[in-house]
Design a protein around this motif. Structure first.
Motif, PDB file in Angstrom:
ATOM      1  N   THR A 166      69.427 -91.697 -14.148  1.00  0.00           N
ATOM      2  CA  THR A 166      70.320 -92.574 -14.669  1.00  0.00           C
ATOM      3  C   THR A 166      70.874 -93.901 -14.361  1.00  0.00           C
ATOM      4  OG1 THR A 166      69.975 -92.327 -11.632  1.00  0.00           O
ATOM      5  CG2 THR A 166      71.552 -90.521 -12.682  1.00  0.00           C
ATOM      6  N   LEU A 167      69.535 -94.090 -14.408  1.00  0.00           N
ATOM      7  CA  LEU A 167      69.188 -95.242 -14.732  1.00  0.00           C
ATOM      8  C   LEU A 167      68.467 -95.627 -15.944  1.00  0.00           C
ATOM      9  CD1 LEU A 167      67.010 -96.679 -11.815  1.00  0.00           C
ATOM     10  CD2 LEU A 167      69.071 -97.632 -11.211  1.00  0.00           C
ATOM     11  N   THR A 168      67.875 -95.283 -16.964  1.00  0.00           N
ATOM     12  CA  THR A 168      67.556 -96.069 -18.342  1.00  0.00           C
ATOM     13  C   THR A 168      68.348 -95.216 -19.306  1.00  0.00           C
ATOM     14  OG1 THR A 168      66.005 -94.575 -17.743  1.00  0.00           O
ATOM     15  CG2 THR A 168      65.543 -95.836 -17.032  1.00  0.00           C
ATOM     16  N   GLY A 169      68.972 -93.828 -19.014  1.00  0.00           N
ATOM     17  CA  GLY A 169      69.615 -93.166 -19.322  1.00  0.00           C
ATOM     18  C   GLY A 169      68.648 -92.165 -20.484  1.00  0.00           C
ATOM     19  N   GLU A 170      67.587 -92.250 -20.349  1.00  0.00           N
ATOM     20  CA  GLU A 170      66.757 -91.068 -21.003  1.00  0.00           C
ATOM     21  C   GLU A 170      66.993 -89.803 -20.633  1.00  0.00           C
ATOM     22  OE1 GLU A 170      62.960 -92.984 -20.089  1.00  0.00           O
ATOM     23  OE2 GLU A 170      62.785 -95.132 -21.171  1.00  0.00           O
ATOM     24  N   ILE A 171      66.553 -89.099 -21.080  1.00  0.00           N
ATOM     25  CA  ILE A 171      66.559 -87.694 -21.140  1.00  0.00           C
ATOM     26  C   ILE A 171      64.922 -86.781 -21.600  1.00  0.00           C
ATOM     27  CG2 ILE A 171      68.754 -87.335 -21.710  1.00  0.00           C
ATOM     28  CD1 ILE A 171      68.241 -86.461 -23.473  1.00  0.00           C
ATOM     29  N   ALA A 172      64.525 -85.641 -21.009  1.00  0.00           N
ATOM     30  CA  ALA A 172      63.308 -85.662 -21.144  1.00  0.00           C
ATOM     31  C   ALA A 172      63.896 -83.399 -21.120  1.00  0.00           C
ATOM     32  CB  ALA A 172      62.876 -85.620 -20.210  1.00  0.00           C
ATOM     33  N   GLN A 173      63.716 -82.931 -21.770  1.00  0.00           N
ATOM     34  CA  GLN A 173      63.802 -81.754 -21.985  1.00  0.00           C
ATOM     35  C   GLN A 173      62.229 -81.139 -21.178  1.00  0.00           C
ATOM     36  OE1 GLN A 173      66.625 -80.357 -24.560  1.00  0.00           O
ATOM     37  NE2 GLN A 173      65.193 -77.728 -24.698  1.00  0.00           N
ATOM     38  N   SER A 174      62.034 -79.732 -20.527  1.00  0.00           N
ATOM     39  CA  SER A 174      61.332 -78.991 -20.400  1.00  0.00           C
ATOM     40  C   SER A 174      61.493 -77.509 -19.928  1.00  0.00           C
ATOM     41  CB  SER A 174      60.027 -79.476 -18.991  1.00  0.00           C
ATOM     42  OG  SER A 174      61.326 -80.102 -17.834  1.00  0.00           O
ATOM     43  N   ASN A 175      59.648 -76.800 -19.520  1.00  0.00           N
ATOM     44  CA  ASN A 175      60.616 -75.737 -19.776  1.00  0.00           C
ATOM     45  C   ASN A 175      59.971 -75.380 -17.771  1.00  0.00           C
ATOM     46  OD1 ASN A 175      60.519 -74.381 -22.338  1.00  0.00           O
ATOM     47  ND2 ASN A 175      59.058 -74.585 -22.703  1.00  0.00           N
ATOM     48  N   VAL A 176      60.852 -74.408 -17.635  1.00  0.00           N
ATOM     49  CA  VAL A 176      60.896 -74.231 -15.575  1.00  0.00           C
ATOM     50  C   VAL A 176      60.765 -72.600 -15.570  1.00  0.00           C
ATOM     51  CG1 VAL A 176      61.794 -76.613 -15.425  1.00  0.00           C
ATOM     52  CG2 VAL A 176      62.957 -74.315 -15.701  1.00  0.00           C
ATOM     53  N   ASN A 177      60.194 -72.243 -14.391  1.00  0.00           N
ATOM     54  CA  ASN A 177      60.195 -71.221 -13.471  1.00  0.00           C
ATOM     55  C   ASN A 177      61.567 -71.339 -13.649  1.00  0.00           C
ATOM     56  OD1 ASN A 177      59.951 -69.142 -11.549  1.00  0.00           O
ATOM     57  ND2 ASN A 177      57.639 -68.924 -11.992  1.00  0.00           N
ATOM     58  N   THR A 178      62.217 -70.101 -14.083  1.00  0.00           N
ATOM     59  CA  THR A 178      63.925 -70.065 -13.100  1.00  0.00           C
ATOM     60  C   THR A 178      64.054 -69.806 -11.466  1.00  0.00           C
ATOM     61  OG1 THR A 178      64.723 -68.103 -13.956  1.00  0.00           O
ATOM     62  CG2 THR A 178      64.942 -70.224 -15.255  1.00  0.00           C
ATOM     63  N   ASP A 179      62.764 -68.585 -10.935  1.00  0.00           N
ATOM     64  CA  ASP A 179      62.905 -68.381  -9.786  1.00  0.00           C
ATOM     65  C   ASP A 179      62.316 -69.388  -9.212  1.00  0.00           C
ATOM     66  OD1 ASP A 179      63.280 -65.692 -10.743  1.00  0.00           O
ATOM     67  OD2 ASP A 179      60.829 -65.337 -10.766  1.00  0.00           O
ATOM     68  N   PHE A 180      61.579 -70.028  -9.552  1.00  0.00           N
ATOM     69  CA  PHE A 180      61.444 -71.612  -8.478  1.00  0.00           C
ATOM     70  C   PHE A 180      62.521 -72.463  -8.096  1.00  0.00           C
ATOM     71  CE2 PHE A 180      56.264 -71.709  -9.722  1.00  0.00           C
ATOM     72  CZ  PHE A 180      56.259 -70.634  -9.179  1.00  0.00           C
ATOM     73  N   SER A 181      63.129 -72.558  -9.219  1.00  0.00           N
ATOM     74  CA  SER A 181      63.824 -74.137  -9.430  1.00  0.00           C
ATOM     75  C   SER A 181      65.568 -73.096  -8.922  1.00  0.00           C
ATOM     76  CB  SER A 181      64.717 -74.044 -10.958  1.00  0.00           C
ATOM     77  OG  SER A 181      65.199 -72.864 -11.375  1.00  0.00           O
ATOM     78  N   GLN A 182      65.509 -72.379  -8.343  1.00  0.00           N
ATOM     79  CA  GLN A 182      66.135 -71.210  -7.544  1.00  0.00           C
ATOM     80  C   GLN A 182      65.443 -71.236  -5.660  1.00  0.00           C
ATOM     81  OE1 GLN A 182      68.576 -67.981  -8.765  1.00  0.00           O
ATOM     82  NE2 GLN A 182      67.598 -67.646 -10.591  1.00  0.00           N
ATOM     83  N   SER A 183      64.817 -71.045  -5.082  1.00  0.00           N
ATOM     84  CA  SER A 183      64.758 -70.217  -4.608  1.00  0.00           C
ATOM     85  C   SER A 183      64.923 -70.970  -3.456  1.00  0.00           C
ATOM     86  CB  SER A 183      62.611 -70.827  -4.938  1.00  0.00           C
ATOM     87  OG  SER A 183      62.791 -72.181  -4.468  1.00  0.00           O
ATOM     88  N   TRP A 184      65.422 -72.129  -3.605  1.00  0.00           N
ATOM     89  CA  TRP A 184      65.691 -73.246  -1.931  1.00  0.00           C
ATOM     90  C   TRP A 184      66.358 -72.034  -1.052  1.00  0.00           C
ATOM     91  CZ3 TRP A 184      70.808 -74.104  -2.212  1.00  0.00           C
ATOM     92  CH2 TRP A 184      71.319 -74.378  -3.323  1.00  0.00           C
ATOM     93  N   LYS A 185      67.483 -71.415  -2.513  1.00  0.00           N
ATOM     94  CA  LYS A 185      69.038 -69.967  -2.096  1.00  0.00           C
ATOM     95  C   LYS A 185      67.908 -69.418  -0.657  1.00  0.00           C
ATOM     96  CE  LYS A 185      69.664 -69.107  -5.703  1.00  0.00           C
ATOM     97  NZ  LYS A 185      70.672 -67.928  -6.196  1.00  0.00           N
ATOM     98  N   LYS A 186      66.830 -68.801  -0.970  1.00  0.00           N
ATOM     99  CA  LYS A 186      65.532 -68.036  -0.300  1.00  0.00           C
ATOM    100  C   LYS A 186      65.027 -68.558   0.887  1.00  0.00           C
ATOM    101  CE  LYS A 186      65.847 -64.732  -4.390  1.00  0.00           C
ATOM    102  NZ  LYS A 186      65.568 -63.907  -5.579  1.00  0.00           N
ATOM    103  N   GLY A 187      65.309 -69.648   0.861  1.00  0.00           N
ATOM    104  CA  GLY A 187      64.457 -70.808   2.078  1.00  0.00           C
ATOM    105  C   GLY A 187      62.861 -71.336   1.794  1.00  0.00           C
ATOM    106  N   TYR A 188      62.766 -71.542   0.087  1.00  0.00           N
ATOM    107  CA  TYR A 188      62.029 -71.423  -0.441  1.00  0.00           C
ATOM    108  C   TYR A 188      61.714 -73.110  -0.733  1.00  0.00           C
ATOM    109  CZ  TYR A 188      60.166 -67.381   1.551  1.00  0.00           C
ATOM    110  OH  TYR A 188      59.795 -66.561   1.763  1.00  0.00           O
ATOM    111  N   THR A 189      61.346 -73.776  -0.816  1.00  0.00           N
ATOM    112  CA  THR A 189      61.421 -75.061  -2.368  1.00  0.00           C
ATOM    113  C   THR A 189      60.272 -75.115  -3.158  1.00  0.00           C
ATOM    114  OG1 THR A 189      63.012 -76.303  -0.816  1.00  0.00           O
ATOM    115  CG2 THR A 189      61.846 -77.591  -2.342  1.00  0.00           C
ATOM    116  N   TYR A 190      60.045 -74.864  -4.201  1.00  0.00           N
ATOM    117  CA  TYR A 190      58.352 -76.008  -4.664  1.00  0.00           C
ATOM    118  C   TYR A 190      58.346 -76.857  -5.733  1.00  0.00           C
ATOM    119  CZ  TYR A 190      57.388 -70.783  -4.657  1.00  0.00           C
ATOM    120  OH  TYR A 190      57.618 -69.343  -3.963  1.00  0.00           O
TER     121      TYR A 190
END
Length: 311
Positions: free
Chosen positions: A219-243
């Protein structure tokens, strides 16, 4: 439609140079926000065009009275030409005082919300979202003002779903995805679990993401980066875990504050530059989490007032 093409059409309409199709487009667009109004006849269209021009040039002309109908479209057209369709729609709704529900979560908070269309949103700790009491018009729109949310959106090809998280907008027809927009991190990230997600900023497309892909926007520089992620990890906080994966100290401190209510501070610049990869269980005791963090880089911790100093 591309915003620049639309601005040209509006400009030609104001000058009386638009063709029949373009004039119909502008007038149909206007009528779409007030379906009970009768269609414009030719004399009304001419009067409306003149009134719009008068409104836009009001700073150089003497004050004059124009119809409420013409005033409304003149104001919205002026806004529309600057900030674009999706952003304008929310400004328009706010101006008309439509009813919204604002949901806020505090430290250690977690909420599951049902949207008016039956879609589901999970709101992480220290977050704030604005939701209309009913979705009206051609789009379903919400504003994630702060924090993190996971969206599971019901498919509706006729009514795109848009998440506004300034300066980024996320648009889908029906899919599931995670948006993290904590202001303290100065980064907005969008990770897709299912379907396709479009991301725009400053009236241009930043990315089209598929499942397992993530976009990060600085949000400061406007730079963007795209990557591959584990979708289970990105939403694990719903189940009480954060990676955390190579998280900065600031990111670690934010997560620790949101989950455990602890204010983590670095004792020196070296520690402030450490990276952290770990799995945090939300129901861990304070001592357990601090011991786990300390083990990563063989550091220690002490309490100073309400702060936990890592040294």
């Amino acid at each position: 439609m591309d915003i620049y093409k639309l601005k040209k059409i509006l400009s030609r309409y104001l000058k009386g140079q638009s063709n029949e199709t373009e004039s119909a487009l502008v007038e149909a667009w206007y009528r779409s926000y007030d379906a009970e109004e009768k269609p414009l006849d030719n004399s009304e269209a001419i009067a409306l065009r003149n009134s719009i021009k008068s409104r836009i040039d009001a700073d150089t002309l003497k004050p004059r009275i124009i119809s409420t109908r013409a005033f409304r479209i003149a104001a919205t057209l002026a806004i529309f030409s600057v900030v674009g369709l999706s952003t304008w729609k929310f400004s328009h709704r706010k101006a008309n005082n439509e009813a919204y529900t604002i949901v806020i979560t505090g430290t250690k908070g977690l909420k599951e919300l049902k949207l008016p269309d039956g879609s589901t949103v999970w709101l992480n700790a220290a977050s704030r979202i604005k939701i209309p009491e009913a979705f009206t018009g051609p789009r379903r729109e919400v504003v994630l003002e702060e924090g993190e949310a996971f969206f599971d959106i019901k498919h509706d090809a006729e009514h795109p779903f848009i998440v506004h998280s300034a300066p980024v907008n996320v648009q889908v027809l029906g899919t599931s995805f995670n948006v993290r927009a904590y202001k303290a991190l100065q980064t907005i990230s969008v990770a897709v679990a299912t379907g396709k997600v479009g991301i725009t900023g400053k009236s241009k497309t930043l990315a089209m993401l598929l499942p397992g892909q993530q976009l990060s926007f600085n949000t400061l520089t406007g730079e963007i980066a795209q990557s591959n992620v584990n979708t289970d990890f990105s939403q694990s906080w719903k189940k009480g875990y954060t990676y955390l994966n190579q998280a900065s100290f600031n990111e670690l401190a934010l997560v620790v504050k949101n989950i455990y209510g602890l204010s983590l501070k670095p004792a020196n610049k070296k520690i402030a530059n450490y990276r952290f990869s770990m799995r945090l269980v939300h129901n861990m005791q304070s001592k357990q989490i601090l011991d786990l963090i300390s083990q990563l880089h063989h550091t220690h911790y002490r309490k100073e007032g309400t702060d936990i100093i890592l040294y």
